[in-house]
Design a protein around this motif. Structure first.
Motif, short mmCIF file in Angstrom:
data_model
loop_
_atom_site.label_atom_id
_atom_site.label_comp_id
_atom_site.label_asym_id
_atom_site.label_seq_id
_atom_site.Cartn_x
_atom_site.Cartn_y
_atom_site.Cartn_z
N LEU A 152 133.73 4.30 25.04
CA LEU A 152 132.91 4.05 26.22
C LEU A 152 131.98 2.86 26.05
O LEU A 152 131.63 2.21 27.04
N ALA A 153 131.58 2.57 24.82
CA ALA A 153 130.63 1.47 24.58
C ALA A 153 130.72 1.04 23.13
O ALA A 153 131.08 1.83 22.25
N ARG A 154 130.41 -0.23 22.89
CA ARG A 154 130.30 -0.80 21.55
C ARG A 154 129.01 -1.59 21.46
O ARG A 154 128.63 -2.28 22.41
N PHE A 155 128.35 -1.52 20.31
CA PHE A 155 127.15 -2.33 20.10
C PHE A 155 126.83 -2.39 18.61
O PHE A 155 127.46 -1.69 17.80
N MET A 156 125.87 -3.22 18.27
CA MET A 156 125.49 -3.45 16.88
C MET A 156 124.28 -2.61 16.51
O MET A 156 123.29 -2.58 17.24
N LEU A 157 124.37 -1.92 15.35
CA LEU A 157 123.21 -1.23 14.79
C LEU A 157 122.89 -1.73 13.38
O LEU A 157 122.05 -1.15 12.70
N GLY A 158 123.54 -2.79 12.96
CA GLY A 158 123.16 -3.44 11.71
C GLY A 158 123.85 -2.88 10.48
O GLY A 158 124.35 -1.75 10.46
N ILE A 201 113.21 1.57 9.94
CA ILE A 201 113.58 2.64 10.87
C ILE A 201 113.51 2.06 12.27
O ILE A 201 112.56 1.35 12.62
N GLY A 202 114.52 2.35 13.10
CA GLY A 202 114.54 1.86 14.47
C GLY A 202 115.08 2.89 15.42
O GLY A 202 115.70 3.89 15.01
N CYS A 203 114.84 2.67 16.72
CA CYS A 203 115.31 3.58 17.75
C CYS A 203 115.99 2.76 18.86
O CYS A 203 115.49 1.69 19.25
N PHE A 204 117.12 3.27 19.38
CA PHE A 204 117.93 2.57 20.36
C PHE A 204 118.35 3.56 21.46
O PHE A 204 118.46 4.77 21.22
N ASP A 205 118.63 3.02 22.65
CA ASP A 205 119.21 3.88 23.67
C ASP A 205 120.71 4.00 23.45
O ASP A 205 121.26 3.41 22.50
N ASP A 206 121.41 4.74 24.32
CA ASP A 206 122.82 5.00 24.07
C ASP A 206 123.72 3.82 24.39
O ASP A 206 124.95 3.90 24.25
#
Length: 364
Positions: A152-158, A201-206
């Motif tokens: 459904l989605a792709r993205f970078m989290l490092g 530490i980090g926080c991201f939406d979906d």
């Protein structure tokens, strides 16, 4: 070790050789509920990552490629380089499946292209899955997958991810180890001077959009490695290297922290003002400690109420005085108020409230 060593050098020294001390004679913690003997995996499939979900279910990512055997072949051939091209090729060609442990059997979840050799997973409340590669190989490493395996989605989290966890609001909490915190120089986010991983530490939406966190208090020490991270209904709890404070993190609110005497815990379970911390350095790798947090706004203390031993497997004959004394378990983690351990194919659980009653602190 000289006094001029950096924090990272000291950490590397500890991580590489461990601390060999005589273990304390601690009582073994009585588990919450019966121990569960995990069923065998499907023939020809290999476990890559176990995950305890928010509802207490156990999930496992399995793959049709055998990375452990390939690593052994590479080491035997004295051809170790990183990243080994053969491992990357196997990940690109491999297929992954998600299984859930239900009633003593594995229940099948979605299948999807493996893509990464070291996946981590969690599940959103609506049934979607989050699959993240711990090492990016310089490509987007996070996917949101439907229950039927559709991406459904792709993205970078490092790169260099130690922990990834979805909280009750559907936000994604990420904790990086040192190579991610001091790396990821090619990861650029609009409006950010440094990559998100530089904070530890980090926080991201979906959808992978970074969400605002208040600055971490400098008095709590630097974050050079996120040792423990547990998402809860409205945020996360963490215990990072170097000073190992217990940290309470929420969006758009100041980070709270409590000093303590822990060193190297790998998992945190929380119930109100009580915390179970599992793991540690050297002989403390089998420690399960119950702590009580001072009811203060900032910079309080956490007092240890009791300590037990986890049922880890001891090495029969350590190679030398600096060798680790415990066999690394399959899983040591936390989900909300419960510590989970998988060791020798057996799943154990400890709930904060159960051990608090045993320690004479039922109310917290």
């Amino acid at each position: 070790m000289g006094s001029g060593q950096t924090a990272l050098e000291k950490k590397a020294h500890i991580a590489d050789i461990g601390e060999m001390m005589q273990p304390d004679a601690l009582p073994q913690a009585p588990p919450y509920g019966p121990a569960i003997h995990l069923p065998a995996l499907p023939a020809g499939w290999h476990a890559l990552h176990y995950r305890v979900l928010a509802n207490g279910e156990l999930a496992v990512v399995i793959a049709d490629v055998d990375f452990a055997a390939e690593w052994e072949r590479i080491r035997s051939a004295n051809g170790l380089v990183y990243p080994p091209s053969r491992i990357l090729e196997m990940a690109d060609a491999g297929t992954a499946r998600l299984l859930l442990c239900a009633d003593g059997e594995w229940e099948e979840g979605p299948s999807f292209p493996l893509e990464f050799a070291y996946p981590k997973v969690d599940r959103f409340a609506d049934g979607r899955w989050l699959v993240v590669g711990s090492r990016t190989n310089k490509k987007s490493n996070a996917r949101v997958i439907a229950s039927d395996g559709t991406i459904l989605a792709r993205f970078m989290l490092g790169d260099g991810i130690e922990h990834v966890s979805v909280d009750g609001a559907g936000n994604i909490w990420v904790g990086w180890f040192d190579e991610g915190i001091y790396g990821n120089s090619d990861w650029h986010v609009p409006g950010e001077e440094w990559p998100p991983s530089s904070r530890g530490i980090g926080c991201f939406d979906d959808g992978g959009v970074i969400l605002p966190l208040a600055a971490f208090p400098s008095a709590a020490g630097m974050i050079a490695d996120c040792y423990a991270l547990t998402a809860v209904d409205d945020g996360a709890w963490a215990c990072p290297y170097t000073d190992f404070p217990l940290m309470r993190l929420r969006l758009n609110r100041p980070a709270l922290w409590w000093a303590n005497d822990l060193a190297g815990p790998k998992a945190l379970a929380v119930d109100g003002r009580r915390v179970l911390a599992a793991g540690g350095y050297g002989d403390k790798a089998n420690r399960l400690a119950l702590l009580l947090l001072e009811d203060v706004e900032q910079g309080g203390s956490a007092h240890q109420l009791a300590e037990w031993a986890l049922p880890l497997s001891r090495l029969a004959a350590p190679a030398n005085d600096w060798s680790p004394m415990w066999i690394h378990p399959t899983l040591l983690t936390a989900s909300y108020d419960t510590i989970h351990l998988i060791n020798d194919g057996v799943w154990h659980r400890w709930r904060v409230g159960e051990l608090a009653e045993l320690a004479g602190d039922p109310q917290g």
